[in-house]
Design a protein around this motif. Structure first.
Motif, PDB file in Angstrom:
ATOM      1  N   HIS A 213       0.821  -1.218   0.000  1.00 21.81           N
ATOM      2  CA  HIS A 213       0.000   0.000   0.000  1.00 21.81           C
ATOM      3  C   HIS A 213       0.860   1.275   0.000  1.00 21.81           C
ATOM      4  O   HIS A 213       0.318   2.370   0.177  1.00 21.81           O
ATOM      5  CB  HIS A 213      -0.926   0.018   1.217  1.00 21.81           C
TER       6      HIS A 213
ATOM      7  N   THR B 265       2.155   3.092  -2.193  1.00 21.79           N
ATOM      8  CA  THR B 265       1.764   4.126  -3.150  1.00 21.79           C
ATOM      9  C   THR B 265       0.262   4.086  -3.446  1.00 21.79           C
ATOM     10  O   THR B 265      -0.183   4.523  -4.496  1.00 21.79           O
ATOM     11  CB  THR B 265       2.565   3.993  -4.466  1.00 21.79           C
ATOM     12  N   ASP B 266      -0.501   3.576  -2.503  1.00 23.02           N
ATOM     13  CA  ASP B 266      -1.944   3.473  -2.645  1.00 23.02           C
ATOM     14  C   ASP B 266      -2.571   4.843  -2.377  1.00 23.02           C
ATOM     15  O   ASP B 266      -2.465   5.375  -1.262  1.00 23.02           O
ATOM     16  CB  ASP B 266      -2.475   2.446  -1.637  1.00 23.02           C
ATOM     17  N   PRO B 267      -3.231   5.453  -3.369  1.00 19.96           N
ATOM     18  CA  PRO B 267      -3.763   6.804  -3.182  1.00 19.96           C
ATOM     19  C   PRO B 267      -4.801   6.909  -2.078  1.00 19.96           C
ATOM     20  O   PRO B 267      -4.932   7.967  -1.448  1.00 19.96           O
ATOM     21  CB  PRO B 267      -4.369   7.139  -4.553  1.00 19.96           C
TER      22      PRO B 267
ATOM     23  N   ILE C 253      -2.675   7.059   1.100  1.00 16.27           N
ATOM     24  CA  ILE C 253      -1.871   8.281   1.150  1.00 16.27           C
ATOM     25  C   ILE C 253      -2.741   9.514   1.368  1.00 16.27           C
ATOM     26  O   ILE C 253      -2.399  10.407   2.159  1.00 16.27           O
ATOM     27  CB  ILE C 253      -1.037   8.435  -0.137  1.00 16.27           C
TER      28      ILE C 253
ATOM     29  N   TYR D   9       4.685   9.319  -0.262  1.00 19.73           N
ATOM     30  CA  TYR D   9       5.082   8.691  -1.513  1.00 19.73           C
ATOM     31  C   TYR D   9       4.157   9.150  -2.638  1.00 19.73           C
ATOM     32  O   TYR D   9       2.959   9.377  -2.428  1.00 19.73           O
ATOM     33  CB  TYR D   9       5.049   7.169  -1.394  1.00 19.73           C
TER      34      TYR D   9
ATOM     35  N   THR E  71       1.897   8.686  -5.765  1.00 16.15           N
ATOM     36  CA  THR E  71       1.008   7.576  -6.107  1.00 16.15           C
ATOM     37  C   THR E  71       0.838   7.369  -7.608  1.00 16.15           C
ATOM     38  O   THR E  71       0.340   6.334  -8.033  1.00 16.15           O
ATOM     39  CB  THR E  71      -0.391   7.794  -5.499  1.00 16.15           C
TER      40      THR E  71
ATOM     41  N   SER F 134      -3.563   9.663 -10.042  1.00 13.77           N
ATOM     42  CA  SER F 134      -4.212   9.620  -8.729  1.00 13.77           C
ATOM     43  C   SER F 134      -3.693  10.622  -7.708  1.00 13.77           C
ATOM     44  O   SER F 134      -4.340  10.850  -6.681  1.00 13.77           O
ATOM     45  CB  SER F 134      -4.063   8.213  -8.132  1.00 13.77           C
ATOM     46  N   PHE F 135      -2.535  11.254  -7.964  1.00 18.05           N
ATOM     47  CA  PHE F 135      -1.929  12.078  -6.912  1.00 18.05           C
ATOM     48  C   PHE F 135      -2.719  13.355  -6.638  1.00 18.05           C
ATOM     49  O   PHE F 135      -2.610  13.928  -5.559  1.00 18.05           O
ATOM     50  CB  PHE F 135      -0.482  12.419  -7.273  1.00 18.05           C
TER      51      PHE F 135
ATOM     52  N   GLY G 289       8.313   7.043  -5.046  1.00 18.73           N
ATOM     53  CA  GLY G 289       7.073   6.597  -5.656  1.00 18.73           C
ATOM     54  C   GLY G 289       7.170   5.194  -6.204  1.00 18.73           C
ATOM     55  O   GLY G 289       7.968   4.378  -5.717  1.00 18.73           O
TER      56      GLY G 289
END
Length: 245
Positions: free
Chosen positions: A151, A153-155, A158, A176, A178, A182-183, A199
């Motif tokens: 997880h 880089t899981d948006p 995060i 990190y 994502t 998605s960021f 990332g």
């Protein structure tokens, strides 16, 4: 508070962006490649003129001659967990905000975890440190990290962690990246600066920085990419051009 505003303006340039070099890994991982000779690495990185550096209190105290007046100092004040620990997210307060202030720090860095056994304690720490920072005029940087590596880089994780950090009092959040699709969700979750620490695996660090900046991130807080580079000074200079133009 005036003190916090003044210190934040040392961390962020007039364009509202920053290049932070994280060199606090020794507390967790020991003398890994790139930071075995601390003073040499510090000299090389400072020569590149980053906006700020994340360091542990012992390194700050023993290397003031290399740092003073040359870079904004962010003191990590949580840790107490090494690579040999059976609990990756078992972090505790290792020094005080007042001590960080006394050794010349412009901000303090705390770790917050999501989705693991250490979540509750780490979030409590952020809240209590935020209170001390408010009293002392010290910026608080929260590094929010999902406990489970799948997880990282899981948006969803995060964005949640970023908002929680803000709600508890963080002035800047390190997370990190994502991904380009998605960021934005992460950035829209808070009205404070967000910087990326890395990332998705295999993605070029400079490409990540450019994408994140385009979306609205306020800079980078890179570690191994910098201090394990063949030319540490040149790497910092390239980051500065990428972030500040």
């Amino acid at each position: 508070m005036t003190g916090k505003l003044i210190r934040m303006n040392r961390i962020l340039r007039e364009d509202g962006k920053t290049v932070i070099v994280a060199m606090d890994h020794g507390q967790f991982q020991g003398p890994i490649e790139g930071i075995k000779d601390v003073r040499r690495t510090l000299s090389n990185i400072v020569a590149g003129r980053p906006d700020a550096m994340i360091l542990n209190p012992g390194v700050i105290e023993k290397n003031g001659d290399l740092l003073g007046g040359k870079v904004s100092i962010l003191c990590r004040i949580t840790g107490a967990s090494t690579n040999y620990s059976t609990k990756f997210d078992y972090h505790r307060i290792t020094t005080s905000v007042e001590h960080a202030l006394s050794i010349g720090a412009d901000g303090v860095v705390v770790m917050g975890f999501m989705g693991g056994d250490g979540e509750n304690a780490s979030l409590e720490i952020i809240g209590k440190v935020a209170e001390e920072c408010s009293k002392l005029g010290m910026p608080l940087i929260a590094e929010m990290l999902p406990q489970a590596m799948d997880h990282f880089t899981d948006p969803e994780y995060i964005a949640l962690g970023t908002r929680v950090a803000y709600e508890l009092g963080a002035d800047l959040v390190k997370v990190y990246y994502t991904g380009f699709e998605s960021f934005t969700k992460v950035l829209e979750s808070v009205p404070v600066p967000v910087v990326i620490a890395g990332g998705p695996k295999g993605k070029d660090a400079f490409e990540m920085a450019r994408e994140a900046l385009e979306l609205g991130a306020k800079g980078v807080a890179y570690g191994r990419n910098v201090f394990q580079a063949d030319d540490q000074t040149e790497y910092v200079e390239k980051l500065l051009k990428t972030v500040h133009g």
